[in-house]
Design an enzyme around this catalytic site. Structure first.
Site, PDB file in Angstrom:
ATOM      1  N   ASP A 520       8.948  36.722  23.425  1.00 49.76           N
ATOM      2  CA  ASP A 520       7.808  35.802  23.453  1.00 49.76           C
ATOM      3  C   ASP A 520       8.349  34.396  23.694  1.00 49.76           C
ATOM      4  OD1 ASP A 520       5.704  34.110  22.870  1.00 49.76           O
ATOM      5  OD2 ASP A 520       5.068  35.206  21.071  1.00 49.76           O
ATOM      6  N   HIS A 521       8.100  33.877  24.879  1.00 56.18           N
ATOM      7  CA  HIS A 521       8.715  32.599  25.244  1.00 56.18           C
ATOM      8  C   HIS A 521       8.080  31.417  24.501  1.00 56.18           C
ATOM      9  CE1 HIS A 521      11.338  30.009  27.248  1.00 56.18           C
ATOM     10  NE2 HIS A 521      11.170  30.372  28.503  1.00 56.18           N
TER      11      HIS A 521
END
Ligand code: CAO
Length: 548
Positions: A520-521
């Site tokens: 999850d950036h």
């Protein structure tokens, strides 16, 4: 039964007020304290609660009317017992206000406590009209801000009104005693400022909005708040017709805000139809009805604006069979869509040289059999992932729901994706970092078996930090798994293959395991993943490191 007339209460000096919302109609049966109209001066808006429970038999006002104190609002049919009880006496209210004013200047509360030696001044909660605590819904200052007298410091909200509390004293903010969501009562410290000596008269500006109802005060209607006590005037508000304003900026009263909060509506998106672009409860309801109608008709999905895939009659093209999804299948539809739509995914690829790992694993097969466990590559992967999470704690996190915090986990629980006849399940191995290979192998087999036979308990599938999805036994040389939110990362394991690897002077046959990590950036940066992944691959390539 008796008929009682409800009047416009003490207007606190204001000559007239506008009726900006009528909340009831003839025939409505009201509860005690239910809002009947919303009145507004150029500085304040207030909801007028009903002093009786009863049925509305006549209305005397319409939206847009201009009223003065004592004007009739409506007629209520009430039980005789209520009518014969103490009537709503404005004189009683005035007495109460006067009594509260003993510690005031010019009849208004003083909201400062000064320390004359240090010239630090604590700005406190002014008289909020009762003992009931009111919520801090916004902090308008930060430490270091230099305030002028009258600058807003916090916004407080009761059931009936929201009020901006202005600084009663100028100076630099040295500490803030409250956070959003705190409940405060009269006299509670809000902020401490350093600088000018307190100006008592300015505290008058912090006079609150209508008093929240206490049992003793229910029979009266509230007096109009003094100027500068409630939300900003419509002139400061852009029309709330699109997403151009935030929910906090939208021009709406406390009851509308409360309703919007309960329904999870962003007021900035709601089109206002009230006078001067004021949002009404009806506007919020209409907005929700429209969204629900659009979702149900398939024009809108989850309010995200993503068009749905058009329905197709597959039978037109050949024979088909439609099978109902299992419960797990339906949950997977939801959770995968949720993760895919909410989580900005990035996937990194790498390969681990597991030649030594595999020769060690095979050498342990006989012992594994004796112990009654199957030693596949999976326990090694769990062990390596757990060690890498310990070594790179920036990976062992979740994004807080408020989008403003990162939750760092001090435990290491690893989820394992298990393919079952009913669908995909992810049981979780707790405290994987504290367990040895044999225990990890046994627990994995046990949880996978429970998953396949439908025996997993909810607790078996909760608390994961990181998931491993292994398709190694099936095939493929790489895939991009979907993050199992609220976890922030997942590893995809593909089939190991012998590959020629150049060692600087020659090609050697090495067993290479293709791995991918999706993350999850929002919570993890590429460099964090690079460090985590490199660590994990190094551990798998040289399992002696497990012992370190
Ligand atoms: N490369 C080559 N061989 C592999 C391998 C890999 N990466 N991973 C496992 N194998 C081998 C095993 O060693 C075993 O062979 P041996 O008995 O000779 O040692 C064989 O494949 C079968 O393994 P397994 O699948 O029974 O056991 P496992 O521990 O590897 O996996 C489990 C257990 C529960 C993860 C697996 O059964 C499963 O359900 N996998 C599917 C997961 C899935 O669907 N993921 C996709 C989810 S969508 O993102």
């Amino acid at each position: 039964m008796a008929t009682e007339t409800v009047l416009v209460p003490d207007l606190g000096g204001a000559e007239s007020v506008d009726v900006i919302e009528v909340c009831v109609a003839v025939g409505d049966v009201l509860e005690l304290e239910q809002s009947i109209v919303v009145l507004e001066t150029d500085k304040a808006s207030m909801e007028i609660p009903s002093p009786y429970a009863g049925k509305v038999v006549a209305m005397h006002v319409n939206e847009g009317d201009s009223l003065t104190e004592g004007a009739a609002l409506l007629e209520l049919e009430v039980e005789d017992a209520q009518a014969s009880a103490e009537p709503p006496a404005e004189t009683e209210t005035e007495v109460k206000v006067e009594a509260k004013s003993e510690s005031t200047v010019d009849g208004t509360p003083v909201a400062v406590e000064a320390n004359s030696e240090t010239t630090e001044t604590t700005l406190t909660t002014p008289d909020v009209g009762g003992d009931e605590a009111v919520e801090v819904i916004e902090i308008c200052v930060s430490i270091g801000d230099v305030l002028s007298e009258g600058d807003s410091i916090v916004v407080l909200e009761s059931d009936k009104a929201s009020m901006e509390i202005p600084a009663a004293s100028a100076g630099e903010v040295v500490s803030i005693s409250v956070v959003e969501g705190d409940k405060v009562v009269t006299g509670d410290a809000l902020v401490v400022v350093k600088g000018d000596a307190p100006v008592a008269a300015s505290a008058a500006k912090a006079s609150p909005a209508p008093a929240p109802a206490t049992p003793a005060e229910i029979v009266r209607t509230p007096s109009v708040p003094a100027p500068e006590t409630v939300q900003s005037s419509p002139a400061q508000q852009p029309a709330a017709s699109g997403s151009s304003v935030s929910s906090a900026e939208a021009y709406a009263g406390p009851a509308v805000r409360k309703l919007a909060r309960q329904l999870g509506v962003d007021l900035g998106r709601v089109k206002a139809t009230g006078p001067k672009d004021r949002l009404t409860r009806e506007d919020v309801r209409t907005y929700v009805q429209n969204v629900v109608a659009q979702v149900e008709s398939g024009k809108l999905q989850s309010g995200s604006g993503i068009p749905t895939i058009p329905a197709v009659d597959f039978a037109k093209f050949g024979e088909i069979e439609t099978v109902k999804l299992s419960k797990i299948g339906k949950l997977t539809v939801q959770s995968m869509s949720r993760s895919w739509l909410n989580v900005p995914h990035v996937t990194q690829f790498d390969e681990a040289d597991i030649t030594e790992l595999e020769s060690f694993r095979k050498s342990m097969k006989a012992e594994a059999e004796k112990r009654g466990v199957r030693l596949t590559p999976l326990p090694f992967l769990i062990k390596a992932a757990a060690a890498a999470l310990r070594q790179e704690p920036s990976f062992n996190v979740s994004l807080h729901n408020d989008g403003e915090h990162i939750v760092h986990k001090k435990y290491v629980n690893i989820g394992i994706a298990v393919d079952t006849p009913n669908g995909l399940l992810v049981p979780v191995i707790k405290d994987a970092d504290k367990k040895g290979l044999w225990q990890l192998a046994a627990e994995t087999a046990e949880l996978a078996e429970k998953a396949r036979t439908g025996k997993l308990l909810p607790g078996d599938m909760q608390g994961g930090c990181f998931t491993i999805s292994s398709l190694g036994a099936i095939g493929g040389n790489g895939f991009t798994p979907i993050v199992n939110a609220p976890e922030v990362a997942i590893m995809g394991v593909s089939k190991a293959q012998i590959k020629p690897i150049w060692n600087g002077s020659e090609f050697l046959p090495r067993q290479m395991l293709p791995l991918t990590v999706s993350y999850d950036h929002r919570a993890i940066n590429g460099a964090d993943c690079g460090r985590f992944f490199t660590c994990l691959v190094a551990l798998l390539s040289d399992i002696r490191r497990f012992a370190l």
